[in-house]
Design an enzyme around this catalytic site. Structure first.
Site, PDB file in Angstrom:
ATOM      1  N   LYS A   1      37.228  41.743  43.727  1.00  0.00           N
ATOM      2  CA  LYS A   1      36.941  40.868  44.862  1.00  0.00           C
ATOM      3  C   LYS A   1      35.692  41.319  45.627  1.00  0.00           C
ATOM      4  CE  LYS A   1      40.217  37.852  44.324  1.00  0.00           C
ATOM      5  NZ  LYS A   1      39.875  36.471  43.938  1.00  0.00           N
TER       6      LYS A   1
ATOM      7  N   TYR B   1      41.836  45.155  41.758  1.00  0.00           N
ATOM      8  CA  TYR B   1      41.737  43.907  42.528  1.00  0.00           C
ATOM      9  C   TYR B   1      40.647  44.023  43.588  1.00  0.00           C
ATOM     10  CZ  TYR B   1      43.263  39.798  45.185  1.00  0.00           C
ATOM     11  OH  TYR B   1      43.317  38.591  45.829  1.00  0.00           O
TER      12      TYR B   1
ATOM     13  N   SER C   1      38.322  37.844  48.841  1.00  0.00           N
ATOM     14  CA  SER C   1      39.567  38.236  49.505  1.00  0.00           C
ATOM     15  C   SER C   1      39.230  39.132  50.675  1.00  0.00           C
ATOM     16  CB  SER C   1      40.468  38.997  48.519  1.00  0.00           C
ATOM     17  OG  SER C   1      41.572  39.600  49.175  1.00  0.00           O
TER      18      SER C   1
END
Length: 277
Positions: A173, A169, A156
Site C-alpha cells: 500500500k 500489506y 490504505s
C-alpha cells in the site's frame, strides 16, 4: 440536474463486492457507465472467501438499475494482456474511458520472519502490481479521448502508518502511494489526474471474517463483530470502529469528478484520524 460524472465511463476493479461495488454504484448514480471487473476466484494465500461470479452479477445489475450501462468481466488484475484485451472490447462498445478506479486488493497477515514467500508475492502482485497494470491498461484509452481523466488507486491508511505483522500489506500500500505520485507527474501534461484514497478499517467482508478477527483480536477466544467493534474503535481518534464503504466512495466520486480538476498527487485519507493518532 446532471450528475457529477454524467456521460463518463469508469473502470472499477475489485467491483464484485465491498468498496469496489460501492464505488461502481456511486459513480453510476452520478451518471457514469461502468466496466466492473473482478477475479471471482480464490487465491491460495488469502485466508477468507473472495467474491464470486454471482457477486459481480449483482454489482452489474445494480448499475443497470440506476439507468446506466454496465459490463461485468472476470479478469485477473495481475494479467496485463487480459486487462488490455477486456478494455479494448468494452471501450469499443462504450465509446470512451474517463475514470480508472484500481481498487482490487487482498488482505492477509503474519510475522515478517515466518511469512511464506507465496503470501508476500501474492500481496505485492495483486495490491501493487495489479494497481499499476490497471492504470497502464486504462491509460491509452483515457489519452485517446483527449479530455484528460482521473486515475484513482486504492491505497490504505496502512500505506501511511504501519501496524505489526502486516509488512507485506503495508509495503504494497505504501508502494501504491509512491506509484501514484510518479504517475501524477508523468500524466499531468495530459490533464490526467492521479490520486489515492487511503481508508482505515472499512466495513466489508475483507475485515469481517474469521481470519481477520483471529489476527486483530488474538486475545479473544471467540471474537464476534460486536467485540471487533469495541477493539477497532480504540484505534481511531473519532472512536468509530470502521467506516462505511460509501464513505470511501464519496471520496472516489470527488476525485473522479471535475470538482477535483486540479487535484493530483493527493493521498486522500478517509481514516477517522487513524493516521494522526
Amino acid at each position: 440536474m446532471a450528475g457529477r460524472v454524467e456521460g463518463k465511463v469508469a473502470l472499477v476493479t475489485g467491483a464484485a463486492r465491498g468498496q469496489g461495488r460501492a464505488h461502481a454504484l456511486r459513480l453510476a448514480d452520478e451518471g457514469a457507465d461502468v466496466i466492473a471487473v473482478d477475479l471471482c476466484a480464490s487465491i491460495r494465500s488469502v485466508p477468507y472467501a473472495l467474491a464470486d461470479a454471482s457477486d459481480l452479477e449483482e454489482t452489474v445489475n445494480g448499475v443497470k438499475a440506476l439507468g446506466r450501462r454496465a459490463f461485468g468481466r472476470r479478469v485477473d488484475v495481475r494479467d496485463f494482456g487480459a486487462l488490455q484485451g477486456m478494455l479494448d472490447e468494452t471501450v469499443a462498445d462504450l465509446g470512451r474511458l474517463d475514470i480508472v478506479v484500481a481498487n482490487a486488493g487482498i488482505l492477509s497477515a503474519g510475522p515478517s520472519d515466518t511469512l511464506a514467500a507465496e503470501t508476500w508475492q501474492d500481496m505485492i502482485d495483486v495490491n501493487l502490481t495489479g494497481a499499476y497494470l490497471t492504470a497502464k491498461a486504462g491509460l491509452a484509452h483515457i489519452r485517446a479521448g483527449g479530455n484528460g481523466g482521473s486515475i484513482i488507486l486504492t491505497s490504505s491508511a496502512l500505506g501511511i502508518r504501519a501496524l505489526p505483522n502486516l509488512a507485506h500489506y503495508v509495503a504494497a500500500k505504501a508502494g501504491v502511494s509512491g506509484l501514484m505520485r510518479a504517475l501524477a507527474l508523468e500524466l499531468a501534461p495530459d490533464r490526467i489526474r492521479v490520486n489515492t484514497v487511503n481508508p482505515s478499517i472499512v466495513d466489508t467482508p475483507m475485515v469481517h471474517n474469521a481470519a481477520s478477527y483471529k489476527h486483530f483480536l488474538a486475545h479473544l477466544d471467540a471474537p464476534t463483530r460486536q467485540s471487533a467493534a469495541a477493539s477497532f474503535a480504540c484505534m481511531n481518534p473519532m472512536y468509530t470502529p470502521w467506516i462505511d464503504a460509501e464513505d470511501v466512495s464519496n471520496a472516489v466520486l470527488f476525485l473522479a469528478s471535475d470538482e477535483s480538476r486540479y487535484v493530483t498527487g493527493l493521498e486522500l485519507k478517509i481514516d477517522a484520524g487513524f493516521c494522526i493518532a
